[in-house]
Scaffold this motif. Structure first.
Motif, mmCIF file in Angstrom:
data_model
loop_
_atom_site.group_PDB
_atom_site.id
_atom_site.type_symbol
_atom_site.label_atom_id
_atom_site.label_comp_id
_atom_site.label_asym_id
_atom_site.label_seq_id
_atom_site.Cartn_x
_atom_site.Cartn_y
_atom_site.Cartn_z
ATOM 1 N N LEU A 181 -49.585 37.083 -12.298
ATOM 2 C CA LEU A 181 -49.695 38.492 -12.695
ATOM 3 C C LEU A 181 -50.864 39.133 -11.961
ATOM 4 C CD1 LEU A 181 -48.599 40.634 -14.813
ATOM 5 C CD2 LEU A 181 -50.588 39.960 -16.194
ATOM 6 N N PRO A 182 -50.624 40.215 -11.204
ATOM 7 C CA PRO A 182 -51.756 40.900 -10.565
ATOM 8 C C PRO A 182 -52.584 41.626 -11.634
ATOM 9 C CG PRO A 182 -49.623 41.637 -9.655
ATOM 10 C CD PRO A 182 -49.336 40.864 -10.893
ATOM 11 N N VAL A 183 -53.882 41.386 -11.643
ATOM 12 C CA VAL A 183 -54.737 41.986 -12.672
ATOM 13 C C VAL A 183 -55.712 42.956 -12.022
ATOM 14 C CG1 VAL A 183 -56.351 41.564 -14.578
ATOM 15 C CG2 VAL A 183 -54.500 39.939 -14.125
ATOM 16 N N PHE A 184 -55.487 44.239 -12.267
ATOM 17 C CA PHE A 184 -56.352 45.312 -11.766
ATOM 18 C C PHE A 184 -56.580 46.268 -12.918
ATOM 19 C CE2 PHE A 184 -53.810 43.977 -8.088
ATOM 20 C CZ PHE A 184 -54.802 43.731 -7.155
ATOM 21 N N GLY A 185 -57.536 45.974 -13.753
ATOM 22 C CA GLY A 185 -57.776 46.899 -14.854
ATOM 23 C C GLY A 185 -58.387 46.216 -16.047
ATOM 24 N N HIS A 186 -58.393 46.928 -17.137
ATOM 25 C CA HIS A 186 -59.071 46.477 -18.345
ATOM 26 C C HIS A 186 -58.238 45.439 -19.074
ATOM 27 C CE1 HIS A 186 -61.875 49.963 -18.312
ATOM 28 N NE2 HIS A 186 -60.916 50.407 -17.533
ATOM 29 N N VAL A 187 -58.909 44.467 -19.650
ATOM 30 C CA VAL A 187 -58.229 43.488 -20.494
ATOM 31 C C VAL A 187 -58.729 43.673 -21.924
ATOM 32 C CG1 VAL A 187 -57.788 41.051 -20.916
ATOM 33 C CG2 VAL A 187 -58.028 41.874 -18.557
ATOM 34 N N VAL A 188 -57.793 43.908 -22.827
ATOM 35 C CA VAL A 188 -58.122 44.123 -24.240
ATOM 36 C C VAL A 188 -57.687 42.883 -25.007
ATOM 37 C CG1 VAL A 188 -57.563 45.515 -26.282
ATOM 38 C CG2 VAL A 188 -57.822 46.617 -24.039
ATOM 39 N N ARG A 189 -58.646 42.227 -25.641
ATOM 40 C CA ARG A 189 -58.311 41.025 -26.406
ATOM 41 C C ARG A 189 -58.158 41.370 -27.874
ATOM 42 N NH1 ARG A 189 -62.475 37.004 -23.172
ATOM 43 N NH2 ARG A 189 -61.010 36.596 -21.460
ATOM 44 N N LYS A 190 -57.211 40.676 -28.520
ATOM 45 C CA LYS A 190 -56.966 40.972 -29.945
ATOM 46 C C LYS A 190 -56.842 39.683 -30.737
ATOM 47 C CE LYS A 190 -52.195 41.686 -28.553
ATOM 48 N NZ LYS A 190 -51.384 40.627 -29.146
ATOM 49 N N GLY A 191 -57.366 39.715 -31.963
ATOM 50 C CA GLY A 191 -57.265 38.566 -32.861
ATOM 51 C C GLY A 191 -58.453 37.622 -32.817
ATOM 52 N N SER A 192 -59.477 37.975 -32.054
ATOM 53 C CA SER A 192 -60.603 37.054 -31.824
ATOM 54 C C SER A 192 -61.303 36.607 -33.098
ATOM 55 C CB SER A 192 -61.666 37.707 -30.950
ATOM 56 O OG SER A 192 -61.069 38.451 -29.932
ATOM 57 N N ASN A 193 -61.301 37.471 -34.118
ATOM 58 C CA ASN A 193 -62.005 37.136 -35.359
ATOM 59 C C ASN A 193 -61.037 36.767 -36.473
ATOM 60 O OD1 ASN A 193 -64.720 37.709 -34.362
ATOM 61 N ND2 ASN A 193 -63.997 39.824 -34.261
#
Ligand code: VGL
Ligand code: ZN
Length: 218
Positions: free
Chosen positions: A94-106
């Motif tokens: 997957l080409p990644v050019f941008g923001h990564v938003v993570r969910k569920g970390s807590n």
């Protein structure tokens, strides 16, 4: 925003939902049938979005070892996308050019890239995605990724609820289909909510050859 391809501009965001090894790789712990097929389609969308100066954001399911999201801890799913593991990494193609938003970390539960549910209080908590889109004056979002019947549908429903003109790339989503037809029902919910579906490939089931079908775009 109708027709076979969305158009991109600086007021549009492409949201790439959970294209992670555990969903997209056949060896992943929650592998989606034909999940890797979304990658070349998304790569073309990412290139078009970049060329037009659109915002690109990626979501990443990012769970702790113990979370009420997992069956062993009282939830639904086999352990998947455990933070800092191979399964949680975005797929290497997957080409990644941008923001990564993570969910569920807590230990939050839920599927949308915009909101999570606090398992103790039931309260909905926002991820940083909505604020990011507002900061960039985004009016339209284009959604693709995995899986149609969980994170894609919930992300797109939140997007339209939050006031974005929302479109889902049918060729760039695949479903878990715990119950046969879940993916198709998710697409119907999207259509009913006012989300535009673009592209022509029906949500391919295991028996599908992957050939393009001419069911017609909604
Ligand atoms: C997802 C099930 C559990 C998804 C995430 O990304 O669609 N599905 N966690
Ligand atoms: Zn998850």
């Amino acid at each position: 925003m109708s027709g076979a391809r969305p158009s991109y501009d600086s007021g549009t965001a492409l949201l790439v939902v959970d294209v992670q090894n555990d969903f997209a790789d056949p060896a992943g712990s929650l592998a989606v049938a034909d999940g890797a097929a979304v990658i070349p389609v998304l790569a073309a969308e990412i290139a078009a979005a970049r060329a037009a100066g659109a915002l690109i954001a990626y979501s990443q399911d990012w769970h702790p070892d113990v979370t009420p999201h997992f069956a062993k801890d009282g939830g639904t799913w086999p352990a998947h996308c455990v933070m800092q593991t191979w399964g949680a990494e975005l797929h290497p193609d997957l080409p990644v050019f941008g923001h990564v938003v993570r969910k569920g970390s807590n230990g939050e539960d839920g599927y949308s890239a915009f909101t999570m549910r606090d398992p103790q209080t039931g309260a909905m908590i926002e991820t940083e995605l909505h604020a990011l889109l507002r900061r960039r004056s985004i009016a339209r979002v284009v959604v693709g990724g995995l899986a149609t019947d969980y994170c894609v549908v919930e992300t797109a429903l939140d997007a339209i609820r939050l006031g974005y003109e929302t479109c889902v790339l049918r060729d760039a989503v695949r479903a878990v289909d715990l119950l046969p037809g879940d993916g198709d029902r998710a697409l119907a919910r999207l259509r009913a909510a006012g989300v535009t579906l673009v592209g022509r490939l029906a949500d391919a089931g295991p028996g599908d050859s992957g050939a393009r079908q001419s069911k017609g775009a909604a």
